[in-house]
Design a protein around this motif. Structure first.
Motif, short mmCIF file in Angstrom:
data_model
loop_
_atom_site.label_atom_id
_atom_site.label_comp_id
_atom_site.label_asym_id
_atom_site.label_seq_id
_atom_site.Cartn_x
_atom_site.Cartn_y
_atom_site.Cartn_z
N ASP A 1 0.82 -1.21 0.00
CA ASP A 1 0.00 0.00 0.00
C ASP A 1 0.85 1.26 0.00
OD1 ASP A 1 -2.39 -1.45 0.11
OD2 ASP A 1 -2.41 -1.47 2.31
N GLU A 2 1.95 1.25 0.73
CA GLU A 2 2.66 2.50 0.97
C GLU A 2 4.01 2.63 0.27
OE1 GLU A 2 3.16 3.12 5.14
OE2 GLU A 2 4.74 1.60 5.37
N VAL A 3 4.47 1.58 -0.40
CA VAL A 3 5.82 1.65 -0.96
C VAL A 3 5.96 2.74 -2.01
CG1 VAL A 3 5.40 -0.16 -2.72
CG2 VAL A 3 7.73 0.29 -1.89
N ALA A 4 4.95 2.92 -2.87
CA ALA A 4 5.05 3.94 -3.91
C ALA A 4 5.08 5.33 -3.30
CB ALA A 4 3.90 3.81 -4.90
N GLY A 5 4.27 5.55 -2.27
CA GLY A 5 4.26 6.86 -1.62
C GLY A 5 5.57 7.17 -0.94
N ILE A 6 6.16 6.17 -0.28
CA ILE A 6 7.46 6.37 0.37
C ILE A 6 8.51 6.69 -0.68
CG2 ILE A 6 9.31 5.23 1.66
CD1 ILE A 6 7.14 3.66 3.15
N CYS A 7 8.49 5.95 -1.78
CA CYS A 7 9.46 6.18 -2.84
C CYS A 7 9.30 7.58 -3.43
CB CYS A 7 9.31 5.12 -3.93
SG CYS A 7 10.60 5.18 -5.20
N ALA A 8 8.08 7.99 -3.69
CA ALA A 8 7.84 9.32 -4.27
C ALA A 8 8.34 10.41 -3.34
CB ALA A 8 6.36 9.50 -4.57
N ASP A 9 8.08 10.26 -2.05
CA ASP A 9 8.55 11.27 -1.08
C ASP A 9 10.07 11.35 -1.07
OD1 ASP A 9 5.98 11.94 -0.34
OD2 ASP A 9 5.95 10.65 1.43
N ILE B 1 3.51 8.51 -13.53
CA ILE B 1 2.93 8.66 -14.85
C ILE B 1 2.74 7.27 -15.45
CG2 ILE B 1 3.20 9.67 -17.15
CD1 ILE B 1 5.14 11.70 -15.89
N ASP B 2 1.50 6.94 -15.78
CA ASP B 2 1.19 5.65 -16.42
C ASP B 2 1.78 4.46 -15.66
OD1 ASP B 2 -0.17 6.99 -18.46
OD2 ASP B 2 1.65 7.19 -19.68
N GLY B 3 1.67 4.52 -14.34
CA GLY B 3 2.11 3.39 -13.52
C GLY B 3 3.59 3.33 -13.23
N LEU C 1 10.38 -6.74 -13.85
CA LEU C 1 10.28 -5.61 -14.77
C LEU C 1 9.58 -6.01 -16.06
CD1 LEU C 1 13.95 -4.40 -14.28
CD2 LEU C 1 11.90 -3.32 -13.33
N PRO C 2 8.86 -5.09 -16.67
CA PRO C 2 8.21 -5.39 -17.95
C PRO C 2 9.25 -5.54 -19.05
CG PRO C 2 7.92 -3.08 -17.39
CD PRO C 2 8.54 -3.73 -16.19
N GLU C 3 9.00 -6.44 -19.96
CA GLU C 3 9.92 -6.66 -21.07
C GLU C 3 10.08 -5.38 -21.87
OE1 GLU C 3 10.66 -9.92 -24.68
OE2 GLU C 3 8.81 -9.96 -23.48
N GLY C 4 11.31 -5.06 -22.22
CA GLY C 4 11.58 -3.87 -23.03
C GLY C 4 11.98 -2.65 -22.24
N LEU C 5 11.77 -2.64 -20.92
CA LEU C 5 12.18 -1.50 -20.11
C LEU C 5 13.70 -1.58 -19.92
CD1 LEU C 5 11.30 0.96 -18.37
CD2 LEU C 5 11.29 -0.60 -16.41
N ASP C 6 14.40 -0.55 -20.35
CA ASP C 6 15.86 -0.53 -20.25
C ASP C 6 16.26 -0.09 -18.85
OD1 ASP C 6 18.57 -0.52 -20.62
OD2 ASP C 6 18.60 1.08 -22.11
N PHE C 7 16.07 -0.96 -17.90
CA PHE C 7 16.34 -0.65 -16.50
C PHE C 7 17.82 -0.34 -16.26
CE2 PHE C 7 17.06 -2.12 -12.06
CZ PHE C 7 16.21 -1.25 -11.40
N PRO D 1 8.53 0.93 -12.36
CA PRO D 1 7.11 0.60 -12.31
C PRO D 1 6.63 0.41 -10.87
CG PRO D 1 8.24 -0.75 -13.96
CD PRO D 1 9.30 -0.07 -13.15
N VAL D 2 5.47 0.95 -10.58
CA VAL D 2 4.89 0.78 -9.24
C VAL D 2 4.64 -0.70 -8.96
CG1 VAL D 2 2.88 1.27 -7.80
CG2 VAL D 2 3.91 3.09 -9.16
N ASP D 3 4.18 -1.44 -9.96
CA ASP D 3 3.96 -2.87 -9.77
C ASP D 3 5.25 -3.59 -9.41
OD1 ASP D 3 1.26 -2.71 -10.24
OD2 ASP D 3 1.37 -3.38 -12.33
N SER D 4 6.37 -3.12 -9.94
CA SER D 4 7.66 -3.73 -9.60
C SER D 4 8.02 -3.48 -8.14
CB SER D 4 8.76 -3.18 -10.52
OG SER D 4 8.50 -3.47 -11.87
N LEU D 5 7.71 -2.28 -7.66
CA LEU D 5 7.96 -1.98 -6.25
C LEU D 5 7.12 -2.88 -5.35
CD1 LEU D 5 7.98 1.94 -6.30
CD2 LEU D 5 9.96 0.42 -6.17
N LYS D 6 5.87 -3.08 -5.71
CA LYS D 6 5.00 -3.94 -4.90
C LYS D 6 5.51 -5.39 -4.92
CE LYS D 6 0.84 -1.12 -5.55
NZ LYS D 6 -0.55 -1.07 -6.06
N PHE D 7 5.93 -5.84 -6.09
CA PHE D 7 6.52 -7.17 -6.18
C PHE D 7 7.73 -7.27 -5.25
CE2 PHE D 7 9.87 -9.82 -8.03
CZ PHE D 7 9.22 -11.03 -8.23
#
Length: 449
Positions: A20-28, A115-117, A413-419, A431-437
């Protein structure tokens, strides 16, 4: 330093999860400018460290903040484990980031926009994403009254991007008691996924190259720019820089890199031949975006990065300087330095700016088994392979205390993302989904390792 993890905060209800909170912590964290220019001119890490302190205090932990210099702040807290007889695990991240030029970015690098997840900002991949996952997982564990399997030393260091002098190195040299009983550590630049011939594989970092930031100095005879100048410092330096920058370092496969490339060979059907650079290159290319990291770990590298000489167009200077960023494979530092001295030539001397060791640790043992199991529990069809990092991490400093370090910041990570390409690059985003994972994997790991 130590606190009872059964404590909880009324302002952090137990129903709030790490996901629930990982994206918010990261953004801050992304919104706090902690740019490290390497010369002491940046804002420092104090504001981010105080924010981390507040997040830990909120759930009842009692962390310690200490500075190595004004504004260069570090945060450490020990969380007691279920089995205090076992050795401790250091879970560490760094709070500083490399600078970002806003005009090069599509967004404000310190706005922390989603932006867009995807979360955008300097540090989104290096390494405020992992900092946020660590904080979110520990906060949930403490709120729910759960203990990790063994003591965890949670650390957030300053100055990693300039070699760790004011961060991990300072903590190891001046506060070694903070890491008492610790034998292993996990941190950044490992555990992320890539696609190999349609198969998702996670790269667990078990090695990293040594670093040598070096200054080349050429002395010559100063004089008028119109004169014949056989002893010209700029000429001596330019020749040395060209030789070093263009040197074709031979391919050498360390055990970690060989194990990775053999795994890639098994997945792709491409032939493995340690003596054939073309076959090695083909296997590296099969790693997709991760080839950026791996391609620099099959040999030493030496890149000129700075030049300085003279003060006027018609004056031959008596001194010229350059900087070299050399990275050496484990076990090849002495031979690499000998090669650089030979390439520099008789008119150019080499002085160290900053040097640190190479690391290579086993892709085996109970911690590796636990990291692998935690990943596969969340992604059952995946594969886990070892790899070597071309850069360096704060695990170099912890190794001075005999602590074995791994790179494990788990992200699907989604395929094609040049991490890998976003490390120190523009438009960093995760990606926010990656943080949750990652929070799910880290939680499993801390409960089982």
């Amino acid at each position: 330093m130590t606190t009872d993890p059964s404590l909880s905060s009324a302002t952090s209800p137990a129903t709030v999860t790490a996901e629930d909170e990982v994206a918010g912590i990261c953004a801050d964290l992304l919104r706090i400018d902690t740019s490290n220019y390497g010369d002491g001119s940046g804002p420092g890490e104090r504001t981010a460290a105080e924010h981390v302190m507040a997040l830990l205090h909120e759930v009842g932990l009692d962390p310690e903040l200490f500075e190595s210099a004004p504004g260069r702040a570090n945060v450490v807290v020990r969380i007691p484990g279920a089995d205090p007889s076992r050795s401790a695990l250091v879970l560490h991240g760094h709070l500083d980031v490399v600078p970002a030029q806003a005009e090069d970015w599509q967004v404000d690098p310190f706005a922390g926009e989603e932006i867009d997840g995807l979360l955008w900002g300097r540090g989104a991949v290096d390494m405020k994403d992992m900092d946020a996952m660590m904080l979110a997982v520990v906060r949930q564990m403490v709120r729910e009254g759960r203990k990790p399997a063994r003591d965890v030393v949670l650390a957030f260091f300053a100055d990693e991007e300039a070699g760790g002098t004011f961060g991990a190195r300072y903590a190891v040299d001046h506060r070694p008691e903070l890491f008492e009983g610790a034998t292993h550590a996990i941190s950044e630049v490992g555990g992320f996924s890539t696609q190999i011939n349609g198969q998702r594989a996670y790269l667990l970092q078990t090695a990293e190259k040594g670093l040598a930031w070096l200054r080349l100095i050429a002395d010559g005879r100063a004089g008028h720019g119109s004169q014949v100048a056989a002893d010209n410092a700029v000429t001596h330096l330019a020749a040395a820089v060209a030789r070093i920058g263009q040197h074709p370092w031979p391919y050498v496969l360390t055990p970690t890199v060989e194990a990775l490339l053999r795994g890639v060979s098994d997945l792709t059907g491409l032939a493995f031949d340690a003596s054939d650079p073309a076959r090695i290159d083909a296997l590296v290319d099969a790693l997709g975006p991760a080839a950026r990291f791996v391609g620099a770990t099959v040999r030493n590298t030496s890149n000129p990065t700075q030049l300085s000489a003279g003060y006027k167009a018609n004056v031959i200077p008596g001194r010229a300087e350059a900087a070299i960023d050399a990275r050496f494979l484990p076990g090849h530092t002495e031979s690499g330095m000998a090669t650089l001295r030979e390439l520099a030539g008789e008119h150019v001397r080499i002085e160290p700016i900053h040097e640190d060791i190479a690391l290579e640790v086993p892709f085996s043992g109970s911690l590796v088994d636990a990291m692998t199991a935690a990943l596969l529990a969340e992604d059952p069809g995946a594969l886990v392979l070892p790899y070597s990092l071309s850069g360096g991490t704060d695990n170099k400093s912890l190794a001075r205390l005999g602590i074995t370090g791994y790179g494990f910041a788990p992200l699907r990570l989604p395929e094609g993302l040049d991490f890998p390409g976003m490390f120190h690059g523009i438009d960093e985003r995760v990606p926010v989904d990656s943080l949750k994972f990652g929070t799910r994997v880290l939680a499993r790991l801390l409960e089982t390792c």
